[in-house]
Design an enzyme around this catalytic site. Structure first.
Site, PDB file in Angstrom:
ATOM      1  N   GLN A  55     -40.691 -22.531 -44.751  1.00 45.26           N
ATOM      2  CA  GLN A  55     -39.543 -21.891 -44.097  1.00 45.26           C
ATOM      3  C   GLN A  55     -39.799 -21.542 -42.639  1.00 45.26           C
ATOM      4  OE1 GLN A  55     -39.727 -18.626 -47.142  1.00 45.26           O
ATOM      5  NE2 GLN A  55     -39.079 -17.336 -45.437  1.00 45.26           N
ATOM      6  N   GLY A  67     -38.959  -1.047 -46.768  1.00 43.60           N
ATOM      7  CA  GLY A  67     -37.842  -1.891 -47.217  1.00 43.60           C
ATOM      8  C   GLY A  67     -38.211  -2.644 -48.487  1.00 43.60           C
ATOM      9  N   HIS A  68     -39.422  -3.223 -48.491  1.00 44.06           N
ATOM     10  CA  HIS A  68     -39.882  -3.924 -49.710  1.00 44.06           C
ATOM     11  C   HIS A  68     -40.037  -2.942 -50.869  1.00 44.06           C
ATOM     12  CE1 HIS A  68     -41.685  -6.572 -46.472  1.00 44.06           C
ATOM     13  NE2 HIS A  68     -40.992  -7.442 -47.176  1.00 44.06           N
ATOM     14  N   LEU A 111     -46.022  -5.564 -46.411  1.00 46.85           N
ATOM     15  CA  LEU A 111     -44.970  -4.756 -47.036  1.00 46.85           C
ATOM     16  C   LEU A 111     -44.697  -3.479 -46.256  1.00 46.85           C
ATOM     17  CD1 LEU A 111     -45.953  -5.116 -50.811  1.00 46.85           C
ATOM     18  CD2 LEU A 111     -44.486  -6.580 -49.421  1.00 46.85           C
ATOM     19  N   HIS A 112     -43.426  -3.080 -46.270  1.00 44.34           N
ATOM     20  CA  HIS A 112     -43.000  -1.827 -45.651  1.00 44.34           C
ATOM     21  C   HIS A 112     -42.016  -1.155 -46.596  1.00 44.34           C
ATOM     22  CE1 HIS A 112     -39.409  -4.078 -44.762  1.00 44.34           C
ATOM     23  NE2 HIS A 112     -40.080  -4.937 -44.011  1.00 44.34           N
ATOM     24  N   MET A 165     -43.056 -11.899 -48.492  1.00 39.16           N
ATOM     25  CA  MET A 165     -44.107 -12.617 -47.764  1.00 39.16           C
ATOM     26  C   MET A 165     -45.215 -11.630 -47.367  1.00 39.16           C
ATOM     27  SD  MET A 165     -42.285 -15.665 -45.703  1.00 39.16           S
ATOM     28  CE  MET A 165     -41.798 -14.755 -44.259  1.00 39.16           C
ATOM     29  N   ARG A 203     -41.837  -7.984 -38.827  1.00 40.64           N
ATOM     30  CA  ARG A 203     -42.005  -8.435 -37.431  1.00 40.64           C
ATOM     31  C   ARG A 203     -41.916  -7.282 -36.434  1.00 40.64           C
ATOM     32  NH1 ARG A 203     -39.309 -13.337 -39.580  1.00 40.64           N
ATOM     33  NH2 ARG A 203     -40.772 -15.048 -39.313  1.00 40.64           N
TER      34      ARG A 203
HETATM   35  O1  PAF Z   1     -37.352 -12.749 -47.483  1.00 43.06           O
HETATM   36  C1  PAF Z   1     -38.512 -13.194 -47.570  1.00 43.06           C
HETATM   37  O2  PAF Z   1     -39.491 -12.474 -47.419  1.00 43.06           O
HETATM   38  C2  PAF Z   1     -38.711 -14.675 -47.862  1.00 43.06           C
HETATM   39  O3  PAF Z   1     -37.746 -15.465 -47.242  1.00 43.06           O
HETATM   40  C3  PAF Z   1     -38.783 -14.985 -49.373  1.00 43.06           C
HETATM   41  C4  PAF Z   1     -37.483 -14.658 -50.081  1.00 43.06           C
HETATM   42  C5  PAF Z   1     -39.930 -14.203 -49.997  1.00 43.06           C
HETATM   43  C6  PAF Z   1     -39.051 -16.483 -49.585  1.00 43.06           C
HETATM   44  O4  PAF Z   1     -40.251 -16.873 -48.997  1.00 43.06           O
END
Ligand code: PAF
Length: 294
Positions: free
Chosen positions: A67, A42-43, A39-40, A36, A198
């Protein structure tokens, strides 16, 4: 150069271009990392692992409205596409032929909110599901859409969202989605705080108290190592979480079976997952870790 695409036609074109590149005598493999944004490290660990597992990588950046609950942080969720692209182009993470897909909600949901959705079933009703009703259904719905749109051989997800990972694995198995799901370990700051987009919301004092989540995992592991029974292990975990420098409120703290997310039985032994969700100031944080019950 990494290619940024924002609509499904451009994505399809970019994937065809990837498929046309010879894969050095072995079957071409594509990995997808869904995010989403904001990015940090972890991503970036997910992208790095994707790089190792596949010839081409697609990173998706989409803040999925489905979500988020009505009182959650959809509007203020951090968004920084330029910063994200800079991080992804650094360190040789993404290269020639790799793709970043960053659609708008109108691109993902051209007919408005989808009428037909994926339901996570029981795993979507407990713990995260109980505190965030519909959250995992929204996650699975977008994840399945993104799987169809990006056609990967492998999809990588962080172990930090352990219940999400378990639900995705279950969806892939139950619905015969033809790909491999790979979980990537949690990345933590040097003091133990699990990285999260967050964390950007935390004040200095809240960040200090947020360390009680990783402290709680350590306390649970120490108790389990001494042979304490599951109830006692959980009591130690909660005490560490709610001590004087602890969190403001605990949503849940539970010892669960790592794939079903059902609470472990009294007297159980073997591998369990300690899952935590707590609020520090206005921020909701989650963490988890394996605990070996003896
Ligand atoms: O983990 C997330 O960042 C979200 O839940 C995902 C998997 C990108 C789905 O929107």
């Amino acid at each position: 150069m990494t290619r940024l695409v924002t609509d499904t036609a451009a994505l399809a074109g970019a994937l065809t271009a990837q498929d046309d590149v010879p894969a050095g005598g072995h079957p071409h493999r594509r990995a997808v990392v869904m995010t989403m944004g904001a990015l940090h490290a972890g991503h970036l660990a997910l992208v790095r692992r994707a790089r190792e597992l596949a010839d081409h990588v697609v990173v998706t950046i989409f803040v999925n409205p489905l979500q988020f609950g009505p009182t959650e942080d959809l509007a203020r969720y951090p968004r920084d596409l330029e910063g994200d692209l800079a991080l992804l182009s650094g360190d040789g993470l993404l290269g020639e032929g790799d793709v970043v897909f960053a659609p708008t909600p109108a691109v993902m949901y051209p007919s408005g909110d989808p009428v037909v959705r994926v339901t996570a079933g029981r795993i979507g009703e407990v713990l995260e599901g109980a505190f965030r009703p519909g959250h995992l259904d929204g996650v699975l719905t977008v994840v399945l859409k993104l799987m169809h749109l990006t056609r990967p051989g492998v999809a990588l997800f962080g172990q930090k969202d352990a219940q999400q990972l378990a639900a995705v694995r279950r969806m892939v198995r139950d619905l015969d989605v033809p790909l491999e799901v790979v979980g990537v370990p949690i990345v933590r700051d040097s003091d133990g705080l699990a990285l999260s987009s967050r964390n950007a919301y935390l004040t200095a004092d809240e960040r200090r108290r947020a360390l009680s989540l990783s402290g709680s995992l350590a306390a649970a592991r120490a108790a389990a190592d001494e042979g304490v029974a599951p109830d006692g292990v959980l009591a130690e975990a909660v005490a560490a979480l709610t001590g004087p420098d602890g969190v403001d409120a605990v949503d849940y703290a539970a010892l669960v079976d790592p794939s079903s997310f059902e609470a472990v039985e009294h007297g159980a032994t073997g591998e369990a997952l300690l899952v935590l969700a707590a609020r520090v100031g206005g921020t909701r944080l989650i963490d988890n870790g394996e605990v070996m019950l003896r």
